[in-house]
Design a protein around this motif. Structure first.
Motif, short mmCIF file in Angstrom:
data_model
loop_
_atom_site.label_atom_id
_atom_site.label_comp_id
_atom_site.label_asym_id
_atom_site.label_seq_id
_atom_site.Cartn_x
_atom_site.Cartn_y
_atom_site.Cartn_z
N GLY A 17 13.69 32.03 -7.82
CA GLY A 17 15.02 31.92 -7.23
C GLY A 17 15.97 33.01 -7.68
O GLY A 17 17.15 33.00 -7.32
N LYS A 18 15.46 33.93 -8.50
CA LYS A 18 16.24 35.05 -9.02
C LYS A 18 17.47 34.60 -9.84
O LYS A 18 18.47 35.28 -9.90
N LEU A 19 17.34 33.40 -10.44
CA LEU A 19 18.40 32.92 -11.32
C LEU A 19 18.26 33.51 -12.71
O LEU A 19 19.25 33.86 -13.35
N MET A 20 17.03 33.56 -13.17
CA MET A 20 16.73 34.14 -14.48
C MET A 20 15.58 35.10 -14.27
O MET A 20 14.51 34.69 -13.82
N ILE A 21 15.80 36.31 -14.60
CA ILE A 21 14.72 37.29 -14.47
C ILE A 21 14.06 37.38 -15.83
O ILE A 21 13.43 36.45 -16.24
N MET A 46 23.25 30.73 -9.31
CA MET A 46 22.86 29.47 -8.68
C MET A 46 23.85 29.12 -7.56
O MET A 46 23.45 28.59 -6.52
N ASP A 47 25.11 29.44 -7.75
CA ASP A 47 26.14 29.17 -6.74
C ASP A 47 26.25 30.29 -5.69
O ASP A 47 27.08 30.19 -4.80
N LYS A 48 25.44 31.33 -5.87
CA LYS A 48 25.46 32.48 -4.96
C LYS A 48 26.87 33.08 -4.85
O LYS A 48 27.36 33.41 -3.77
N VAL A 49 27.52 33.19 -5.99
CA VAL A 49 28.87 33.74 -6.05
C VAL A 49 28.83 35.25 -5.81
O VAL A 49 28.00 35.95 -6.38
N LEU A 167 18.53 23.98 -15.81
CA LEU A 167 19.03 24.48 -14.53
C LEU A 167 18.29 23.86 -13.36
O LEU A 167 18.90 23.52 -12.34
N HIS A 168 16.98 23.72 -13.51
CA HIS A 168 16.19 23.12 -12.43
C HIS A 168 16.62 21.67 -12.20
O HIS A 168 16.86 21.25 -11.07
N ARG A 169 16.77 20.92 -13.28
CA ARG A 169 17.24 19.53 -13.16
C ARG A 169 18.64 19.48 -12.56
O ARG A 169 18.93 18.63 -11.72
N LEU A 170 19.50 20.38 -13.01
CA LEU A 170 20.87 20.45 -12.50
C LEU A 170 20.87 20.74 -11.01
O LEU A 170 21.57 20.08 -10.23
N VAL A 172 18.45 20.25 -8.77
CA VAL A 172 17.92 19.10 -8.03
C VAL A 172 18.98 18.01 -7.93
O VAL A 172 19.19 17.42 -6.86
N PHE A 173 19.68 17.77 -9.02
CA PHE A 173 20.73 16.74 -9.03
C PHE A 173 21.85 17.11 -8.06
O PHE A 173 22.28 16.28 -7.25
N VAL A 174 22.35 18.35 -8.13
CA VAL A 174 23.45 18.78 -7.26
C VAL A 174 23.02 18.69 -5.80
O VAL A 174 23.77 18.21 -4.94
N GLU A 175 21.80 19.14 -5.50
CA GLU A 175 21.31 19.09 -4.13
C GLU A 175 21.20 17.65 -3.63
O GLU A 175 21.43 17.37 -2.45
N SER A 176 20.86 16.72 -4.52
CA SER A 176 20.74 15.31 -4.11
C SER A 176 22.10 14.70 -3.79
O SER A 176 22.18 13.69 -3.11
N ARG A 177 23.17 15.32 -4.26
CA ARG A 177 24.53 14.83 -4.01
C ARG A 177 25.18 15.52 -2.82
O ARG A 177 26.29 15.17 -2.46
N ALA A 178 24.52 16.51 -2.26
CA ALA A 178 25.12 17.28 -1.15
C ALA A 178 25.07 16.50 0.15
O ALA A 178 24.31 15.64 0.39
#
Length: 178
Positions: A17-21, A46-49, A167-170, A172-178
């Motif tokens: 996901g190119k979050l951590m290289i 992660m937020d694609k800022v 981050l992965h857990r975070l 998944v959690f955020v996506e489940s709340r979207a």
């Protein structure tokens, strides 16, 4: 790292996901400690800022011209950072990281109120109230699970492998709340 490492699926997720290289092109350094600069950088990714929006924005507590400057500026404006000078030097205490993650969840509009009884963490005496509250929320959401025996190791450090897992857990959690 190898596919047998306990953190492999999460590191692979963060890498793909190119979050951590890596710390270099050929080295991931899973046991290296993370810094606040690493945290804000990966959260911004992660937020694609669009971090270019923060070019030239100056806060005296954030050093200018560094690889993390714009991500730290975004985090400051989003309310993720504590008061005081921003440090890019590892390690970040797990308690400080937990507080930052809860602030991140709140910035996403997620209700962080406890829905059940609080956990009696075995090392609660080593936490500020703010850190205990953050660990309570993250434990309830299944993001921060501790080190065993209801211990969160609040003053301990977080490694790059742990960061990928959290981050992965975070995510998944955020996506489940979207």
């Amino acid at each position: 790292i190898s596919a047998q490492d306990w953190f492999y699926p999460d590191v692979d997720w963060a890498y793909e996901g190119k979050l951590m290289i890596g710390v270099t092109n050929n080295l991931y350094a899973p046991y290296g400690f993370i810094s606040p600069a690493t945290v804000v950088t990966v959260l911004a990714r992660m937020d694609k800022v669009d971090l270019s929006r923060y070019n030239g924005v100056v806060y005296p507590e954030i050093e200018q011209g560094r690889w993390y400057t714009n991500a730290a500026t975004w985090a400051k404006e989003t309310g993720l950072l504590p008061e005081g000078r921003f440090s890019a030097v590892p390690p970040i205490a797990r308690a400080d990281f937990a507080v930052m993650l809860v602030k991140y969840l709140k910035s996403k509009g997620i209700d962080c109120a406890l829905t059940g009884d609080p956990i009696a963490f075995a090392d609660a005496d080593q936490m500020t109230q703010e850190a205990n509250d953050a660990f309570q929320v993250l434990y309830q959401f299944g993001i921060f699970k501790g080190v065993g025996g209801y211990r969160m190791n609040a003053q301990g450090s977080t490694t790059r492998a742990h960061l990928a897992v959290l981050l992965h857990r975070l995510s998944v959690f955020v996506e489940s709340r979207a």
